[in-house]
Design a protein around this motif. Structure first.
Motif, PDB file in Angstrom:
ATOM      1  N   PRO A  12      12.026  45.705  16.239  1.00  0.00           N
ATOM      2  CA  PRO A  12      11.577  44.482  16.079  1.00  0.00           C
ATOM      3  C   PRO A  12      12.874  43.449  15.356  1.00  0.00           C
ATOM      4  N   GLN A  13      13.824  44.192  14.636  1.00  0.00           N
ATOM      5  CA  GLN A  13      14.680  43.318  13.849  1.00  0.00           C
ATOM      6  C   GLN A  13      14.090  42.484  12.687  1.00  0.00           C
ATOM      7  N   ASP A  14      13.253  43.064  11.900  1.00  0.00           N
ATOM      8  CA  ASP A  14      12.629  42.434  10.871  1.00  0.00           C
ATOM      9  C   ASP A  14      13.576  41.868   9.785  1.00  0.00           C
ATOM     10  N   TYR A  15      13.446  40.640   9.536  1.00  0.00           N
ATOM     11  CA  TYR A  15      14.361  40.028   8.766  1.00  0.00           C
ATOM     12  C   TYR A  15      14.671  40.727   7.329  1.00  0.00           C
ATOM     13  N   GLN A  16      13.439  40.795   6.705  1.00  0.00           N
ATOM     14  CA  GLN A  16      13.578  41.427   5.400  1.00  0.00           C
ATOM     15  C   GLN A  16      14.181  42.615   5.301  1.00  0.00           C
ATOM     16  N   LEU A  17      13.755  43.449   6.193  1.00  0.00           N
ATOM     17  CA  LEU A  17      14.369  44.826   6.304  1.00  0.00           C
ATOM     18  C   LEU A  17      15.777  44.672   6.491  1.00  0.00           C
ATOM     19  N   ARG A 102      10.292  55.561  10.881  1.00  0.00           N
ATOM     20  CA  ARG A 102      10.121  54.820  12.261  1.00  0.00           C
ATOM     21  C   ARG A 102       8.860  54.321  12.486  1.00  0.00           C
ATOM     22  N   ASP A 103       7.698  54.925  11.830  1.00  0.00           N
ATOM     23  CA  ASP A 103       6.612  54.345  11.886  1.00  0.00           C
ATOM     24  C   ASP A 103       6.270  53.008  11.051  1.00  0.00           C
ATOM     25  N   ALA A 104       6.903  53.008   9.863  1.00  0.00           N
ATOM     26  CA  ALA A 104       6.895  52.011   8.930  1.00  0.00           C
ATOM     27  C   ALA A 104       7.543  50.758   9.813  1.00  0.00           C
ATOM     28  N   HIS A 105       8.648  51.171  10.339  1.00  0.00           N
ATOM     29  CA  HIS A 105       9.667  50.087  11.031  1.00  0.00           C
ATOM     30  C   HIS A 105       8.741  49.405  12.273  1.00  0.00           C
ATOM     31  N   SER A 106       7.935  50.155  13.043  1.00  0.00           N
ATOM     32  CA  SER A 106       7.138  49.823  14.175  1.00  0.00           C
ATOM     33  C   SER A 106       6.029  48.931  13.560  1.00  0.00           C
ATOM     34  N   GLN A 107       5.570  49.064  12.271  1.00  0.00           N
ATOM     35  CA  GLN A 107       4.540  48.342  11.788  1.00  0.00           C
ATOM     36  C   GLN A 107       4.978  46.985  11.381  1.00  0.00           C
ATOM     37  N   LEU A 108       6.327  46.770  11.134  1.00  0.00           N
ATOM     38  CA  LEU A 108       6.935  45.615  10.707  1.00  0.00           C
ATOM     39  C   LEU A 108       6.691  44.521  11.812  1.00  0.00           C
ATOM     40  N   LYS A 109       6.634  45.163  13.239  1.00  0.00           N
ATOM     41  CA  LYS A 109       6.826  44.071  14.296  1.00  0.00           C
ATOM     42  C   LYS A 109       5.431  43.302  14.275  1.00  0.00           C
ATOM     43  N   ALA A 110       4.235  43.947  13.939  1.00  0.00           N
ATOM     44  CA  ALA A 110       2.969  43.196  13.696  1.00  0.00           C
ATOM     45  C   ALA A 110       2.834  42.217  12.696  1.00  0.00           C
ATOM     46  N   ILE A 114       3.805  36.487  10.834  1.00  0.00           N
ATOM     47  CA  ILE A 114       2.902  36.034   9.735  1.00  0.00           C
ATOM     48  C   ILE A 114       3.845  35.883   8.563  1.00  0.00           C
ATOM     49  N   ASN A 115       3.748  34.599   8.002  1.00  0.00           N
ATOM     50  CA  ASN A 115       4.835  34.476   6.765  1.00  0.00           C
ATOM     51  C   ASN A 115       3.960  33.922   5.505  1.00  0.00           C
ATOM     52  N   ASP A 116       2.757  34.189   5.461  1.00  0.00           N
ATOM     53  CA  ASP A 116       1.963  34.109   3.967  1.00  0.00           C
ATOM     54  C   ASP A 116       2.521  35.068   3.000  1.00  0.00           C
ATOM     55  N   ASP A 117       2.506  34.811   1.630  1.00  0.00           N
ATOM     56  CA  ASP A 117       3.088  35.591   0.531  1.00  0.00           C
ATOM     57  C   ASP A 117       2.539  36.953   0.668  1.00  0.00           C
ATOM     58  N   GLU A 118       1.297  37.100   1.030  1.00  0.00           N
ATOM     59  CA  GLU A 118       0.859  38.458   0.930  1.00  0.00           C
ATOM     60  C   GLU A 118       1.588  39.394   2.111  1.00  0.00           C
ATOM     61  N   THR A 119       1.558  38.799   3.303  1.00  0.00           N
ATOM     62  CA  THR A 119       2.355  39.543   4.448  1.00  0.00           C
ATOM     63  C   THR A 119       3.787  39.669   3.942  1.00  0.00           C
ATOM     64  N   LYS A 120       4.565  38.743   3.478  1.00  0.00           N
ATOM     65  CA  LYS A 120       5.936  38.943   2.976  1.00  0.00           C
ATOM     66  C   LYS A 120       5.917  40.208   2.011  1.00  0.00           C
ATOM     67  N   GLU A 121       4.985  40.223   1.225  1.00  0.00           N
ATOM     68  CA  GLU A 121       5.136  41.405   0.189  1.00  0.00           C
ATOM     69  C   GLU A 121       4.759  42.759   0.916  1.00  0.00           C
ATOM     70  N   LYS A 122       3.886  42.758   1.904  1.00  0.00           N
ATOM     71  CA  LYS A 122       3.694  43.952   2.677  1.00  0.00           C
ATOM     72  C   LYS A 122       5.075  44.210   3.598  1.00  0.00           C
ATOM     73  N   ARG A 123       5.804  43.161   3.873  1.00  0.00           N
ATOM     74  CA  ARG A 123       6.970  43.593   4.624  1.00  0.00           C
ATOM     75  C   ARG A 123       8.024  44.043   3.860  1.00  0.00           C
ATOM     76  N   ARG A 124       7.984  43.616   2.476  1.00  0.00           N
ATOM     77  CA  ARG A 124       9.150  43.922   1.568  1.00  0.00           C
ATOM     78  C   ARG A 124       8.871  45.429   1.214  1.00  0.00           C
ATOM     79  N   GLN A 125       7.623  45.655   0.798  1.00  0.00           N
ATOM     80  CA  GLN A 125       7.258  47.068   0.574  1.00  0.00           C
ATOM     81  C   GLN A 125       7.416  48.053   1.894  1.00  0.00           C
ATOM     82  N   LYS A 126       7.414  47.601   2.928  1.00  0.00           N
ATOM     83  CA  LYS A 126       7.601  48.458   4.188  1.00  0.00           C
ATOM     84  C   LYS A 126       9.062  48.708   4.072  1.00  0.00           C
TER      85      LYS A 126
END
Length: 228
Positions: A12-17, A102-110, A114-126
């Motif tokens: 999904p080419q997550d920006y944070q990752l 790979r599993d963590a990367h696929s989860q980033l797609k979902a 979503i751009n709230d602070d909590e989700t951004k932190e989850k993306r950062r942790q992934k």
């Protein structure tokens, strides 16, 4: 590095990752600062372009090695039934880490839309988890490659204090390293053959937690202990 960038390019080419990957392997400080300003159309397109360039560079370096191995057609020692348990365990762990990354990367797609602070932190942790997994994969490859080339395990090294400047590492990397050690500790806590490795992980996490102080994220996690 190549495998990690490949996963990002094909996913999904997550920006944070993507930013975390470029910060790790890229060498342009101007671009690093620009990407850190946040996601927009230009930054996303430029990040994609730069990671494609990094992938192409590593691909050019790896191709001659692949050709040489293809010509030789020599079965890998590490894949034989009589390979030492250390080698078979390294291969097993390597596959598990690849699956987890790979599993963590696929989860980033979902989470991408979503751009709230909590989700951004989850993306950062992934993102930190994925980078941590690939850091753990490298020494496993080093071990099996050494066995494939020389037919024996690398000389055992006494576990000594690594001169890591924890205070110089970003808080997110320290938290990711603590979490990686925690996961290994949970796997090894009932395995008597892993006592020394478990002890080393516990000691390192104690140091990391002290350095992080209030920035430590995993306050509800408890590292196992070693009975005397």
């Amino acid at each position: 590095m190549q495998e990690l960038i490949k996963i990002w390019l094909n996913g999904p080419q997550d920006y944070q990752l993507g930013v975390e990957i470029y910060n790790r392997f890229g060498d342009n400080s101007f671009l690093k600062n620009m990407f850190a300003e946040g996601e927009d159309e230009y930054n996303s397109e430029r990040l994609l372009e730069e990671l494609k360039k990094l992938y192409s560079k590593t691909d050019e370096l790896i191709k001659p090695q692949i050709v040489a191995k293809t010509i030789q057609e020599i079965p890998k020692r590490s894949e034989q039934k009589d390979a030492p348990v250390e080698v078979t365990e390294a291969i097993k762990q390597r596959k598990q880490l690849y699956f987890e990354a790979r599993d963590a990367h696929s989860q980033l797609k979902a989470l991408r839309s979503i751009n709230d602070d909590e989700t951004k932190e989850k993306r950062r942790q992934k993102a930190a988890l994925i980078l941590g997994d690939f850091d753990a994969i490298k020494p496993l490859w080093d071990l099996t490659n050494h066995y494939d080339e020389f037919g024996k395990l690398p000389e055992a090294k006494v576990i000594t204090e690594e001169k890591k400047e924890y205070s110089m590492m970003p808080e997110k990397d320290l938290n990711a390293l603590w979490e990686k050690n925690y996961k290994y500790a949970q796997k090894w806590k009932n395995d008597i053959s892993k006592t020394e490795q478990l002890k080393a992980r516990i000691e390192e996490n104690n140091k990391i937690k002290t350095v992080l102080g209030d920035a430590f994220l995993y306050t509800k996690h408890r590292m196992p202990t070693i009975s005397a």
